[in-house]
Structures are given as structure tokens and as C-alpha cells.
Design an enzyme around this catalytic site. Sequence first.
Site, PDB file in Angstrom:
ATOM      1  N   ASP A 160       3.565  -4.335  -5.842  1.00 28.72           N
ATOM      2  CA  ASP A 160       4.158  -5.576  -5.337  1.00 28.72           C
ATOM      3  C   ASP A 160       5.687  -5.487  -5.345  1.00 28.72           C
ATOM      4  O   ASP A 160       6.350  -5.872  -4.369  1.00 28.72           O
ATOM      5  CB  ASP A 160       3.719  -6.760  -6.201  1.00 28.72           C
TER       6      ASP A 160
ATOM      7  N   GLU B 277       0.823  -1.208   0.000  1.00 31.70           N
ATOM      8  CA  GLU B 277       0.000   0.000   0.000  1.00 31.70           C
ATOM      9  C   GLU B 277       0.859   1.261   0.000  1.00 31.70           C
ATOM     10  O   GLU B 277       0.500   2.266  -0.625  1.00 31.70           O
ATOM     11  CB  GLU B 277      -0.945  -0.004   1.202  1.00 31.70           C
TER      12      GLU B 277
END
Length: 419
Positions: A359, A278
Amino acid sequence: MTPRGWALLTLAGLTLALLVAAALLIPWHRPPAPRADQLAALGDLPADQVARGREFRSALRPAGWTAVAVGLLVALLLGLTPLGSRLVELAGRPFGGHWAAQAVLGGLAVVLVADLVTLPFAAWRQSMLTRYGLSTNGWSGWTVDLLKSYAVSAVIGAVALLGFYTVIRLSPRWWWAFGAAGAATLVVLLSFVLPVLVEPVFNRFTPMEQGPLRTQLTEMAARDGVPVRDVLVADASRRTRAVNAYVSGLGPTRRVVVYDTLLREATPAEVTAVVAHELGHAKDRDVAVGTLTGALGAAAAVVALYLLGSSGPLLRLAGVESVAQPRAFPLLVALVTVAGLVSAPAQALMSRRVEARADAHALALTGDPAAFEAMQRRLAGINLADPDPPRWEYLYSATHPSTVERMAAARAHAREAGR
């Protein structure tokens, strides 16, 4: 030059700006991991977990795609026949057919009809979530959440509809220009407002309690150079067992939200991996980029609706004289619905590339590919995901890389790091 000529020129400019923004801001250079690595990751997942995830997704699929088809048919039926315009007239009749009543009540009635027609499919989905143990929300709670969703949509929709048709009345020749600017402004405004006004309607948010995990997360954010207003915990467990986290808001409203289910189910290292993902979104300003592309897309859509809606054949099918009439709103809904379905694969592709970059950011920030891969296993297991979904469905609607893609990416990072 006529207003239509200016509209064509404006649409070309907005489309070019949207393409340039997408080309420069979306990480197109991040292709998925090699298929062989994905298959190897799939083989390492427990067979019963894979089978249950696929069984669950197969149970959801027929009703889900049928709802899409029915929604499209309803939109076309209301928009490309006089039925929609008559519905708008009927909604405004108690108020003497006033344009504002037709605009707001008629517009909301059209949207409500579409929602009610697809409501049985939403109920079916809830029954499947309950049957497979993913939902902790009873039917009363589900109904309350549904009514809340309708209420929020009605408030936002009423403001947008009233503003849109007010602009049309004030500037009947150039409304498309002011409407495009208003649509773009609304997208930006909602990015600020939704986290602080709308999200609390559905969940209760509390700051993550003081302790080693919160300290580690805040220190990681500081090390990453990402200003985050707070790390909040959402009481998602009252409605679901699913685990998740997300970043929302812009500037002073930016915050990282973690489901309480994630804190209960995952290890601290796995939670750190999720939050690092995030933070990647925040670091690369993905919310801002999404807001920018959304604003450009909304502005272009208004101009395109003006141009397409001026087509004589479409107006005759809808039983209206002008696209600027409130009675023509169902025609606009039909055009938007078709455009949304056609553009879905492109939007999904952009989302997958953005998620893959987040990611990669998480892997680099934590330096712990094992925890990242373990988190992907846990996410897939608890959320009953199909770790390697059908290709056609993946290409059309998947907003995130598949579980096996993410596991393979973690393994590739470990190899490159010599771990």
C-alpha cells in the site's frame, strides 16, 4: 549420531532459518495507522454500506467458523483413531493392498472425506454470496468449479503422495531428509507452474487491450523498475461481482492480473492505484519471499512430522506401527491441521505487514492518495467487506489491513506530502 538426532538438529536449523528470513524480509516496522484515524475514516463511510458489509460478514461467519471446527474434528477423528488407517486400507484393497495404492488412493480418500464433510458449509457460503448479489455463478457453474478444484488437487496430491512414499521406501531411515528437500522443491516448483498451468483452469486470461490505461500501467511499471511479463485481465465476472487484482509467478511467469470487474467498476485512477499496489509486491519480491518462507516451512514440517509421528502414544492412537506407513497418513493430516490452525495468526500478521508495505509503495508511486482511498471505499462497497472487523477475527485470520486502516494510511500519506 542417530537419524533422529540429525532430524532434531535439522529442524532446529530450518526453524532458525525461517525465523531469520521472517525477521529480515517481513516489514515489521509498519504498524497500523493510529486508531483515532481509523475511526475517523470509518465515520466517513456511508452508514448503509458499513451496515450491509457487516450484515453480510455476520451471515458468513457462523458457517465459516463451524467449517473450521468440523474440519479439525474430522482430521482428529481420522488421525487419532484407527478409522483413518482403516480407510486407507480399504482404498488400497482393490489393488491387493499395494503400498502405492494405499499411498495415493488412501491419501486422496482421507482428504476427500474431509472435503465432503465440510461441503455443506461451502454450499451455504455460495448461497449467501448469491443472496447478497456478490456471486454471478449459478449452482451448475459452482459445481463445475468445485470439481475442477478437486481434480487439480487430486493430480498434485497424487504426485506428492507417490513421491513421498517412494522416498520412504527407498530410504527408510533418512526419508525425512529427502522428504524435506522434496517438499521445499515442490513449493518452489508450484510458484512457477501454478500461474501458467493451474490458474487458466479456472479463469480465462487475456492481455489488457491497447489503450491509454494499458500504456499508463506499463509506463508506470517501467518507471518503477519492475519487470512484468504482462498485464492480464481475468474473466472473473462469470462467477463474481467482486473486484480484485493480484501478482503471481516468479521470473518468466510473473504477471499482474486484473479482474474484468475492476475495469468495469473503477475509474482509471483507481485501477492505477490497485496495479501500483501489485507492482509493490513485485518490487519487493513478495512472491519470492513467500516462496522462500513456504519452502523452509514445508521442509521443517516434514522433519517435525517425522519426529512427532514417531511418538508411541500417537502411533497407538492411530492404530499404526510407524509414521512411515501409508496407513499413518491420516495421523500426518491431523498434525498438519493442528499446526495450521495454531500458526494462522502469525501467518496473517506477516501477510498484513507485507500488504501494508505494498500500500505504501502504491501511494508513493502514484502520488495520488485520494484515488487510493477512493479505491478502498469501492473495494469495501462492492466486495461487501466489514471495514472494521471484530478484533479477534482480524488478529486471527485477516491477511490484509482493514479498510479503515488503509484509508487512514492514505490520509497520513497525504498529510506528510502536504496535500
